[in-house]
Design a protein around this motif. Structure first.
Motif, PDB file in Angstrom:
ATOM      1  N   SER A 133       0.819  -1.218   0.000  1.00 20.45           N
ATOM      2  CA  SER A 133       0.000   0.000   0.000  1.00 20.45           C
ATOM      3  C   SER A 133       0.849   1.263   0.000  1.00 20.45           C
ATOM      4  N   LYS A 134       0.855   1.950  -1.154  1.00 14.28           N
ATOM      5  CA  LYS A 134       1.589   3.215  -1.271  1.00 14.28           C
ATOM      6  C   LYS A 134       1.084   4.221  -0.243  1.00 14.28           C
ATOM      7  N   ARG A 135      -0.236   4.198  -0.003  1.00 12.97           N
ATOM      8  CA  ARG A 135      -0.848   5.161   0.919  1.00 12.97           C
ATOM      9  C   ARG A 135      -0.357   4.950   2.340  1.00 12.97           C
ATOM     10  N   LEU A 136      -0.267   3.672   2.752  1.00  8.73           N
ATOM     11  CA  LEU A 136       0.239   3.383   4.100  1.00  8.73           C
ATOM     12  C   LEU A 136       1.712   3.781   4.204  1.00  8.73           C
ATOM     13  N   ILE A 137       2.477   3.400   3.193  1.00 15.30           N
ATOM     14  CA  ILE A 137       3.910   3.728   3.213  1.00 15.30           C
ATOM     15  C   ILE A 137       4.094   5.250   3.259  1.00 15.30           C
ATOM     16  N   ASN A 138       3.341   5.966   2.398  1.00 13.93           N
ATOM     17  CA  ASN A 138       3.465   7.435   2.349  1.00 13.93           C
ATOM     18  C   ASN A 138       3.164   8.073   3.696  1.00 13.93           C
ATOM     19  N   SER A 139       2.039   7.666   4.329  1.00 19.10           N
ATOM     20  CA  SER A 139       1.676   8.343   5.568  1.00 19.10           C
ATOM     21  C   SER A 139       2.626   7.970   6.704  1.00 19.10           C
ATOM     22  N   ILE A 140       3.009   6.705   6.802  1.00 20.49           N
ATOM     23  CA  ILE A 140       3.926   6.302   7.886  1.00 20.49           C
ATOM     24  C   ILE A 140       5.300   6.953   7.681  1.00 20.49           C
ATOM     25  N   THR A 141       5.792   6.943   6.438  1.00 21.51           N
ATOM     26  CA  THR A 141       7.113   7.519   6.168  1.00 21.51           C
ATOM     27  C   THR A 141       7.136   9.025   6.423  1.00 21.51           C
ATOM     28  N   THR A 142       6.059   9.712   6.017  1.00 23.66           N
ATOM     29  CA  THR A 142       6.025  11.163   6.241  1.00 23.66           C
ATOM     30  C   THR A 142       6.073  11.480   7.732  1.00 23.66           C
ATOM     31  N   ALA A 143       5.290  10.759   8.535  1.00 26.34           N
ATOM     32  CA  ALA A 143       5.293  10.989   9.992  1.00 26.34           C
ATOM     33  C   ALA A 143       6.658  10.642  10.590  1.00 26.34           C
ATOM     34  N   ARG A 144       7.253   9.569  10.089  1.00 24.93           N
ATOM     35  CA  ARG A 144       8.566   9.145  10.600  1.00 24.93           C
ATOM     36  C   ARG A 144       9.643  10.197  10.281  1.00 24.93           C
ATOM     37  N   ASN A 145       9.566  10.781   9.089  1.00 22.07           N
ATOM     38  CA  ASN A 145      10.529  11.831   8.728  1.00 22.07           C
ATOM     39  C   ASN A 145      10.382  13.058   9.635  1.00 22.07           C
ATOM     40  N   LEU A 146       9.128  13.380  10.012  1.00 20.41           N
ATOM     41  CA  LEU A 146       8.915  14.507  10.934  1.00 20.41           C
ATOM     42  C   LEU A 146       9.543  14.183  12.300  1.00 20.41           C
ATOM     43  N   ARG A 147       9.420  12.930  12.715  1.00 24.09           N
ATOM     44  CA  ARG A 147      10.030  12.507  13.989  1.00 24.09           C
ATOM     45  C   ARG A 147      11.563  12.585  13.895  1.00 24.09           C
ATOM     46  N   ALA A 148      12.112  12.149  12.781  1.00 28.06           N
ATOM     47  CA  ALA A 148      13.574  12.187  12.617  1.00 28.06           C
ATOM     48  C   ALA A 148      14.077  13.624  12.702  1.00 28.06           C
ATOM     49  N   ALA A 149      13.329  14.545  12.087  1.00 26.33           N
ATOM     50  CA  ALA A 149      13.713  15.962  12.133  1.00 26.33           C
ATOM     51  C   ALA A 149      13.650  16.475  13.568  1.00 26.33           C
ATOM     52  N   LEU A 150      12.625  16.037  14.307  1.00 23.89           N
ATOM     53  CA  LEU A 150      12.486  16.452  15.711  1.00 23.89           C
ATOM     54  C   LEU A 150      13.653  15.926  16.545  1.00 23.89           C
ATOM     55  N   GLU A 151      14.019  14.661  16.330  1.00 27.33           N
ATOM     56  CA  GLU A 151      15.133  14.072  17.095  1.00 27.33           C
ATOM     57  C   GLU A 151      16.426  14.836  16.820  1.00 27.33           C
ATOM     58  N   GLN A 152      16.619  15.187  15.568  1.00 29.00           N
ATOM     59  CA  GLN A 152      17.842  15.917  15.211  1.00 29.00           C
ATOM     60  C   GLN A 152      17.861  17.294  15.864  1.00 29.00           C
ATOM     61  N   LYS A 153      16.701  17.950  15.864  1.00 32.03           N
ATOM     62  CA  LYS A 153      16.603  19.283  16.453  1.00 32.03           C
ATOM     63  C   LYS A 153      16.879  19.221  17.966  1.00 32.03           C
ATOM     64  N   LEU A 154      16.309  18.212  18.622  1.00 32.78           N
ATOM     65  CA  LEU A 154      16.514  18.077  20.073  1.00 32.78           C
ATOM     66  C   LEU A 154      17.988  17.884  20.385  1.00 32.78           C
ATOM     67  N   GLN A 155      18.649  17.094  19.546  1.00 39.25           N
ATOM     68  CA  GLN A 155      20.073  16.869  19.764  1.00 39.25           C
ATOM     69  C   GLN A 155      20.870  18.149  19.538  1.00 39.25           C
ATOM     70  N   GLU A 156      20.521  18.878  18.492  1.00 38.58           N
ATOM     71  CA  GLU A 156      21.222  20.135  18.208  1.00 38.58           C
ATOM     72  C   GLU A 156      20.989  21.150  19.313  1.00 38.58           C
ATOM     73  N   ASP A 157      19.782  21.100  19.917  1.00 39.95           N
ATOM     74  CA  ASP A 157      19.455  22.023  20.997  1.00 39.95           C
ATOM     75  C   ASP A 157      20.190  21.681  22.294  1.00 39.95           C
ATOM     76  N   GLY A 158      20.906  20.551  22.290  1.00 44.33           N
ATOM     77  CA  GLY A 158      21.716  20.206  23.457  1.00 44.33           C
ATOM     78  C   GLY A 158      21.078  19.197  24.385  1.00 44.33           C
ATOM     79  N   THR A 159      19.889  18.679  24.006  1.00 41.46           N
ATOM     80  CA  THR A 159      19.315  17.607  24.809  1.00 41.46           C
ATOM     81  C   THR A 159      20.282  16.434  24.727  1.00 41.46           C
ATOM     82  N   THR A 160      20.619  15.823  25.878  1.00 41.97           N
ATOM     83  CA  THR A 160      21.610  14.739  25.821  1.00 41.97           C
ATOM     84  C   THR A 160      21.061  13.587  25.005  1.00 41.97           C
ATOM     85  N   ALA A 161      21.925  13.002  24.232  1.00 40.19           N
ATOM     86  CA  ALA A 161      21.515  11.975  23.280  1.00 40.19           C
ATOM     87  C   ALA A 161      20.723  10.855  23.952  1.00 40.19           C
TER      88      ALA A 161
END
Ligand code: 2P0
Length: 360
Positions: free
Chosen positions: A77-105
């Motif tokens: 299902s392209k639709r399932l892959i698209n929605s899960i991947t898009t949400a996961r990419n937003l999470r990855a961006a959040l994790e990176q931002k938290l790390q850059e902000d100095g939150t301990t890994a």
């Protein structure tokens, strides 16, 4: 050995919505960008909703999903892959931002790298032929947003639900919801906004009449594609009818003007089904029972000397009737008199706000 410390789980429910200005037609099928804006009323979660639980664990070898207890193939299902991947990419961006902000890994849980087990159940019979993709993808994306602790707004997340199923973006909000079509190629301006919340107009009720529980012959996705390609009437609808109706409908809701709300609702349902008949080869979703309910509602309104009820039909024969509370009581009596229920009617039929079942 328990791994509770590394297991994260969230459960959410999302409701079904019924459009009063219909979405029908895509300008981009991959991103699910519509040809026109649409507007809907979100129904109560008590009667029609999807409940989704998502669990994330570093121990899961891959993403898995169960729909009403049956495992689905996510990879198919392209639709399932698209929605899960898009949400996961937003999470990855959040994790990176938290790390850059100095939150301990160590305190940033790498949820974006873990696999998910997703369990999704409808609280209404799937066989009843009522839209489940809207509540389904809205529940999936709301659950991902909560699990991943995403900072995005509900309108932002409605864009993620949209890539799962168009109508799902409207189920991200309660009350009265507009899906703004947007004009962009990338879809950044195609998302849902709340026009008014449910409390704005508590007297408005919806009654669902199941005229047939058979699966529809032509899916919405395939049907609307053929309409875009073949119907001349459709081009006129998109160009000159829907924009006017979107404005008038929002005003009717803001002013709690039921007569205007109801007339636009019926006219838009009728035009949507006219456009389906203008599709080549034609698509016909309503049946004889649907059409007799149309006549019954117009007779009811004529008898009252005002517009007291409105019908609307989606890609199937089942009717949704909107009315204000006082009129709904009489309407239910009239409908039960004209369409006596048979033995097979499930006992969960109830109203108001509202779910009544009439079997053909
Ligand atoms: C609506 N319908 O506005 C209209 C009215 C059916 C008739 O949204 O391909 O299942 O997943 O974007 O959302 C049905 O279309 O189609 C629909 P996809 P979807 O509610």
């Amino acid at each position: 050995r328990t791994r509770m410390s590394t297991m994260h789980e969230t459960t959410v429910t999302a409701p079904v919505n019924i459009a009063v200005i219909k979405y029908w037609g895509k300008r981009d099928s991959a991103l699910i960008l519509p040809t026109n804006s649409s507007l809907s009323v979100t129904l109560s979660q008590d009667h029609l909703s999807t409940r989704t639980t998502i669990r994330a664990s570093p121990d899961f070898p891959k993403d898995r999903l169960w729909l009403n207890g049956v495992e689905e193939d996510i990879a198919a299902s392209k639709r399932l892959i698209n929605s899960i991947t898009t949400a996961r990419n937003l999470r990855a961006a959040l994790e990176q931002k938290l790390q850059e902000d100095g939150t301990t890994a160590e305190t940033v849980v790498p949820l974006s790298k873990w696999s998910l087990h997703i369990c999704s159940e409808n609280n209404f019979p799937t066989a009843a032929g009522l839209a489940s993709s809207a509540s389904g993808y809205a529940a999936l994306v709301s659950a991902l947003g909560a699990l991943f602790n995403l900072p995005q707004s509900t309108s932002d997340l409605s864009r993620v639900a949209r890539v799962g199923s168009g109508s799902a973006c409207r189920s991200m909000f309660g009350g009265f919801v507009a899906w703004q079509a947007g004009v962009s190629d990338d879809g950044h301006d195609s998302f849902a906004v709340q026009v008014a919340d449910r409390q704005h107009w508590p007297e408005l009720q919806a009654l669902i009449l199941v005229a047939s529980d058979k699966k529809k012959a032509i899916s919405s996705t395939a049907g609307m594609q053929t309409t875009v390609e073949t119907s001349e009437l459709f081009a006129e609808r998109v160009r000159s009818v829907v924009p006017k109706r979107m404005e008038a409908m929002q005003r009717a809701i803001t002013e709690r003007d039921f007569a205007t709300f109801a007339e636009i609702t019926m006219r838009d349902s009728n035009q949507f089904h006219a456009v389906c008949l203008d599709t080549y080869p034609p698509i016909s979703y309503m049946n004889d029972i649907s059409r007799s309910i149309v006549s019954l509602v117009h007779a009811f309104n004529a008898a009252r000397g005002r517009v007291a009820a409105a019908y609307t039909y989606d890609a199937g024969p089942n009717a949704v009737i909107y009315a204000l509370k006082d009129d709904m009581r009489d309407l239910v009596e009239l409908v039960t008199y004209c369409f006596p229920r048979d033995e097979s009617t499930p006992p969960e039929a109830f109203y108001p706000d509202s779910f009544a079942i009439f079997d053909s």
